[in-house]
Design an enzyme around this catalytic site. Structure first.
Site, PDB file in Angstrom:
ATOM      1  N   ASN A  19       0.870  -1.171   0.000  1.00 18.12           N
ATOM      2  CA  ASN A  19       0.000   0.000   0.000  1.00 18.12           C
ATOM      3  C   ASN A  19       0.911   1.226   0.000  1.00 18.12           C
ATOM      4  OD1 ASN A  19      -1.728   2.093   0.537  1.00 18.12           O
ATOM      5  ND2 ASN A  19      -2.672   1.141   2.336  1.00 18.12           N
ATOM      6  N   ARG A  98      -2.641  -2.002  -3.378  1.00 14.46           N
ATOM      7  CA  ARG A  98      -3.817  -1.152  -3.190  1.00 14.46           C
ATOM      8  C   ARG A  98      -3.691  -0.008  -4.192  1.00 14.46           C
ATOM      9  NH1 ARG A  98      -4.810   3.629   0.966  1.00 14.46           N
ATOM     10  NH2 ARG A  98      -7.011   3.956   0.547  1.00 14.46           N
ATOM     11  N   HIS A 187     -12.354   3.626   0.128  1.00 17.79           N
ATOM     12  CA  HIS A 187     -12.347   2.704   1.281  1.00 17.79           C
ATOM     13  C   HIS A 187     -13.104   1.413   0.975  1.00 17.79           C
ATOM     14  CE1 HIS A 187     -12.147   6.509   4.026  1.00 17.79           C
ATOM     15  NE2 HIS A 187     -10.918   6.069   3.791  1.00 17.79           N
ATOM     16  N   GLY A 219      -9.201   9.424   7.183  1.00 13.46           N
ATOM     17  CA  GLY A 219     -10.241   9.595   6.172  1.00 13.46           C
ATOM     18  C   GLY A 219     -11.483   8.892   6.690  1.00 13.46           C
ATOM     19  N   ARG A 248      -9.847  16.901   6.261  1.00 15.93           N
ATOM     20  CA  ARG A 248     -10.690  17.202   5.092  1.00 15.93           C
ATOM     21  C   ARG A 248     -12.055  17.693   5.558  1.00 15.93           C
ATOM     22  NH1 ARG A 248      -9.958  11.523   2.255  1.00 15.93           N
ATOM     23  NH2 ARG A 248      -8.087  11.103   3.443  1.00 15.93           N
ATOM     24  N   GLU A 393      -7.734  -4.351   5.556  1.00 12.33           N
ATOM     25  CA  GLU A 393      -7.682  -4.164   4.103  1.00 12.33           C
ATOM     26  C   GLU A 393      -6.612  -5.039   3.465  1.00 12.33           C
ATOM     27  OE1 GLU A 393      -7.808   0.009   5.387  1.00 12.33           O
ATOM     28  OE2 GLU A 393      -8.541   0.421   3.365  1.00 12.33           O
TER      29      GLU A 393
END
Ligand code: AMP
Length: 410
Positions: A19, A98, A187, A219, A248, A393
């Site tokens: 990743n 990823r 995601h 995130g 964000r 993940e």
């Protein structure tokens, strides 16, 4: 493509999961047959004087001394050296990457060839921070593992099942047709993993499950899963839309951006920095983007600004979850995951107490006890299911890469 596809699965076959971010590389070596993680690690602050790499083999953490600054290739070379020293390279059957943005091109795990690389590069327009970094990882692994198949697992893939009514913006249609301006969501591997785990808890196939999952980390996104498929998600064309995040903004009135340009003289770079790096928990609290720091400031120092930021954060998540119930006629439960979702009993409580109309309520003891990697149902008796599920993940990337290899070898 000069890679070799292994036809049959052995227990010690392993997938190297990569990743690659703009300044970091996360990696793990996972055996799909056993689920064991043989090695994992993180290289961070790449290209700066603080660049460092940590590798964990079984239970032993090892910090490898490399002269900083160093880059992705150097970090991956150090990983390869360690894999060789541990005699692990022979067991690797593929590298799973990823990749953040697959646009409308990729709804499935994909073997990377020159065309795929080119498409990932083109899609950098939609994910300028992420796709170029993912490509660096792919190139570095092609150099390091020239004979192995490289496989892309896209963050957007799980959301490719969203219907038009969910992915279109209320903008002129030609912007979608000619420029791909639509909602894609991110995601995906995390939402997919936790939805599968919830299906196991419910003891029924994922295809029979209706779930809402909240991935809350730096995130954040909320996804609604109908009959096992993503039908809407809060992140949009870029990872800024939806709920508020660490730095964000999440949803803002688009008119504000025009106001900032016309009245306050913001440039596009300044706007980009504002909504991606200076907003969210950090912007509102004026203290930190880190949920732990804010909770501490609120609970121990009575910091009103930290409390305000956390309250806005939780209210927006609750609103998003409630709005997604519009996609369903039946709801098996809510899932919390990600660094905040898995660890902050305060955030979970604050979110769920605003969802009593949907019959959500938490058991305080279970909520408090289910943290730091523990998973479980934290709902009060007679309330709707609410699970905390530690995401993985890397495992999804390993499992899906392996499944693709087996399929291609048949
Ligand atoms: P992630 O991006 O999934 O690694 O999540 C990072 C976020 O999880 C940061 O905001 C952390 O502060 C938050 N987090 C991690 N541990 C805790 C904790 N024990 N309590 C509250 N927030 C936490």
């Amino acid at each position: 493509m000069n890679s070799t596809l292994k036809p049959k699965q052995a227990d010690n076959d392993a997938i190297l999961v990569i990743n690659c971010g703009s300044s970091s590389v996360k990696f793990s070596l996972i055996q799909p047959a056993t689920g064991n993680t043989l090695l994992s690690g993180l290289a961070e602050c790449l290209l700066t004087d603080d660049a460092r790499i940590k590798i964990k083999i079984a239970e032993n953490k090892d910090v490898i001394a490399l002269a900083s600054p160093f880059d992705h290739q150097v970090a991956l070379d150090a990983l390869v050296t360690t894999l060789k020293q541990q005699n692990l390279t022979d067991d690797i059957i593929a590298v799973g990457h990823r990749v953040v943005h697959g646009g409308e091109y990729y709804a499935e795990p994909t073997l990377i060839d020159e065309n795929v690389e080119q498409t990932i590069k083109q899609l950098s327009q939609l994910a300028p921070l992420h796709n170029p970094a993912n490509l660096i990882g792919i190139k570095a692994c092609q150099n390091a593992f020239a004979s192995l198949p490289q496989i892309a697992i896209f963050d957007t893939a799980f959301h490719q099942t969203m219907p038009e009514k969910a992915y279109l913006y209320g903008l002129p249609y030609h912007l979608y047709k000619e420029h791909g301006i639509r909602r894609y969501g991110f995601h995906g591997t995390s939402h997919y993993f936790v939805a599968n785990q919830a299906a196991q808890q419910l003891n029924k196939p994922l295809a029979d499950c209706n779930l809402i999952s909240a991935h809350l980390g730096n995130g954040c996104s909320v996804t609604v899963i109908k009959n096992g498929k993503s039908v809407d998600t809060s992140l949009g064309m870029t990872p800024v839309e939806g709920v508020m995040m660490g730095t964000r903004s999440g949803d803002v009135d688009a008119g504000i951006l025009i106001h900032l340009i016309e009245r306050l003289g913001y440039s596009s770079e300044q706007l980009d920095k504002l909504i991606n790096k200076e907003s969210g928990l950090l912007g509102l609290s004026q203290l930190s983007n880190d949920c732990r720091t804010l909770e501490q400031a609120m609970l121990e120092d009575n910091n009103a600004q930290a409390k305000l930021a956390l309250e806005v954060f939780c209210y927006r998540i609750a609103k998003s979850i409630a709005s997604f119930s519009a996609s369903l006629t039946d709801l098996d439960g809510l899932i919390f995951t990600g660094g905040i979702g898995e660890n902050s009993d305060w955030v979970r409580n604050e979110v769920v107490k605003q969802l009593s109309l949907l019959n959500f309520a938490l058991c305080p003891e279970k909520n408090q006890a289910t943290r730091f990697g523990k998973s479980g149902n934290i709902a009060a008796n007679s309330a709707r299911n609410c699970w905390v599920i530690a995401t993985n993940e890397e495992w999804v990337i390993a499992e899906q890469s392996n499944a693709l290899l087996q399929q291609l070898a048949r």
